[in-house]
Design an enzyme around this catalytic site. Structure first.
Site: not given
Length: 443
Positions: A159, A162, A196, A279
């Site tokens: 995902i 950010t 990540t 999440e």
């Protein structure tokens, strides 16, 4: 019920021999099966791999072959898709159609028994948060193109929300996706940071700006990453979760087919916020187990460590510190259990509204509890807890991981504020719905 004495705070009450209303035989069977698998394939070497800052690729492949990445998805699982792919059960312990959020709770808790977020996160973060937008909002052609390889672990995803200048402030991301004159492609430009699993991912579910400023200008795309022209990725050195592959991504005129749009243009903010609930809840579960690991290690240590002629556990000040943190971790676990049970009882659309703000608060509180428990453990270990090797090594590492819980997935202050705002909004909406319509004698 446990047949051997359990170190205080080392296990959730249902595994320490105490009764619980939440766990059915299917859940207990699942817990036993996955503990054996995770202990063998992850727990035994997790600290070493985290020290080396990378979990070997064969570990991901082992989990993928066993179907042990799939439980990181939100429950209920995508049963139709899984059965199409020949996946009918996981580890012979649970049928995919029987899998509920309590199975998810157990999975996340067991994966976090390493005490570290990095090793498990290196395996599950991508599929857990990158696949659901495609499952929930992608059209049939998008799902057909990507889900078979992503659900089976043949390809990896992440995902990508950010950015360097837009962390918790999702509505102000600046990565753009502009359609070509022929309308067949998006051209993506911008940067993503703290992603990540990004470095290992062939694809990402990425938030992009297809319209004007603010939340209504956001959309989501499946953007190719590895070996894609215009994509440059490098790993970031972070303080904790060092083995999870935190990545900086630069996108320079990346050409993406318009068919890679997830759902509808302009709906990206809604998709992102819905995804955040899963999440944040899984972060809360894992962080609570990390706090438990730290506190249990400290408990074992003070039972055997002597100072001033007697074991540390005989010092009132030590017991006081341990008791305060023990109460925090058990209270947090009780909240998480209750929360997950509520998710098994509420329709998805109701849960998103009723539990959305509370999810944010649970995630934030889990970080606070982890901070207190990790700090307590480090202080009780003394110098050993400040040393990157030896008997306090794990506790030292856990304490370094605390900011990785309190910041990612929505930073702590933002989450607390969001939680209260959502609760107040729900209250006002319900109050307004009860108001008597003007000119009517009916409620």
């Amino acid at each position: 019920m446990s047949s051997t004495p359990v170190v205080p705070f080392s296990e959730p009450p249902y595994l320490a021999g105490l009764p619980s209303p939440y766990y059915k035989p299917t859940h207990l069977k699942w817990q036993k099966a996955i503990r054996e698998f995770i202990s063998k394939h992850l727990l035994e070497n997790a600290l070493q791999w985290d020290t080396e800052e990378t979990v070997p690729e064969h570990v991901f492949e082992t989990f993928a072959r066993a179907g042990m990445l799939i439980p990181s998805l939100p429950a209920p699982l995508p049963v139709e898709w899984l059965k199409r792919l020949g996946i009918h059960e996981i580890l012979g312990a649970v049928k995919v159609e029987e899998f509920d959020y309590i199975h998810t709770l157990i999975y996340c808790d067991e994966m976090a028994r390493t005490g570290l977020a990095g090793p498990s996160g290196s395996l599950t973060t991508g599929i857990s948060f990158g696949v659901p937008p495609i499952l929930k909002f992608g059209n049939k052609q998008l799902q057909e193109r990507f889900l078979p390889e992503l659900l089976t672990g043949k390809k990896r995803t992440c995902i990508a929300i950010t950015e360097p200048e837009a962390g918790s402030d999702v509505a102000n991301i600046t990565t753009t996706a502009t359609k070509t004159p022929d309308g067949k492609h998006y051209i993506v430009n911008g940067t993503k940071k703290w992603i990540t699993n990004g470095i290992w991912s062939e694809y990402s579910s990425m938030a992009v700006r297809t319209g004007g400023p603010g939340p209504t200008g956001l959309s989501m795309l499946v953007v190719p990453l590895k070996d894609c022209p215009g994509v440059n990725m490098r790993r970031l050195k972070v303080g904790g979760q060092v083995s999870a592959g935190t990545t900086f991504i630069e996108l320079d005129d990346v050409k993406v087919p318009v068919e890679n749009l997830i759902g509808t243009e302009g709906m990206g903010m809604r998709y992102i916020m819905t995804n955040f609930n899963h999440e944040r809840l899984t972060i809360a579960i894992g962080a609570t187990r990390q706090a438990r690991v730290a506190l249990a290690a400290a408990t074992e240590y003070i039972l055997k460590r002597e100072a001033f002629g007697k074991p540390l556990v005989e010092q009132p000040v030590v017991r006081q510190r341990l008791a305060r943190c023990g109460a925090m971790v058990e209270s947090q676990w009780a909240w998480v259990e209750q929360f997950v049970y509520q998710m098994t009882q509420l329709p998805k659309e109701v849960a998103d509204i009723e539990l959305g703000g509370l999810t944010a608060m649970a995630k934030a509180q889990a970080g606070i509890v982890l901070n207190e428990c990790a700090q307590c453990a480090q202080l009780l270990f003394g110098g050993n807890g400040y040393t990157k090797s030896g008997q306090g090594e794990l506790v030292e590492r856990i304490y370094r991981e605390v900011p990785g819980i309190r910041i990612p997935g929505g930073s702590e202050d933002v989450m607390m504020d969001l939680g209260v705002r959502q609760l107040v909004k729900n209250f006002k909406n319900k109050t307004k719905a009860l108001e008597r319509p003007k000119g009517s004698s009916k409620l």
